[in-house]
Design an enzyme around this catalytic site. Sequence first.
Site, PDB file in Angstrom:
ATOM      1  N   CYS A  72      -0.091  -3.003  -4.266  1.00 43.10           N
ATOM      2  CA  CYS A  72      -0.132  -2.212  -2.948  1.00 43.10           C
ATOM      3  C   CYS A  72      -0.007  -2.884  -1.713  1.00 43.10           C
ATOM      4  O   CYS A  72      -0.597  -3.520  -1.096  1.00 43.10           O
ATOM      5  CB  CYS A  72      -1.883  -1.521  -2.923  1.00 43.10           C
ATOM      6  SG  CYS A  72      -2.157  -0.761  -1.627  1.00 43.10           S
ATOM      7  N   CYS A  75      -2.420  -2.483   0.959  1.00 35.47           N
ATOM      8  CA  CYS A  75      -3.560  -3.615   0.859  1.00 35.47           C
ATOM      9  C   CYS A  75      -3.352  -4.623   1.172  1.00 35.47           C
ATOM     10  O   CYS A  75      -4.310  -5.381   1.974  1.00 35.47           O
ATOM     11  CB  CYS A  75      -4.021  -3.356  -0.727  1.00 35.47           C
ATOM     12  SG  CYS A  75      -4.269  -1.844  -1.518  1.00 35.47           S
TER      13      CYS A  75
END
Length: 137
Positions: A72, A75
Site C-alpha cells: 500500500c 501506508c
Amino acid sequence: GGAGAGAGAGAGAGAGGMGGFGGMGASNTSATNTSSASSGTGDVTEAKSIEEVNRIVENNRAVIVDFWHPGCGPCVRFAPTYSSMASISTYKPIKFVKINISQVQGASQVFGIRAFPTFIVFSDVRLLRMTKAQIPI
C-alpha cells in the site's frame, strides 16, 4: 465498567470480557520480518499477533493502531509521519502500534479492516474512533 466497541467498528470488533478483542483472534504469531516501511519506529510497537494488540490495548490508557500493508503506497508513505508523531512529547501518553495485516493472519477480520491504511483509536480499552482509507483490501 464494561468495554463496548464504539460506532464505526466492523463486524467482529466487539470487546471481550477482559477488554480489547479477547478470545476472538487467530493465534498466528509466525510473522518475523519487519518491513523497511517501519524505519525509525523507536516509539512505535510493531505488533506480531492479535493477542499482542489486545495486551497493548488492555494495558495502556490510549492506543492508536495503524493497520497497514507493505504493498500500500499511502501506508508506506505515511509510516515516517506516524513514527514522528510517536516521538513528539505531547503524544507520549499515547501508545503507537502498527500491525502488518499481510503478516498477521485474521487481523483484518477480527478488527473489521476493509481498507488500508486504517487507524483505530482506543481509549480505556474502548474503541473510540476508526478511520479508513479508500484502498480496499
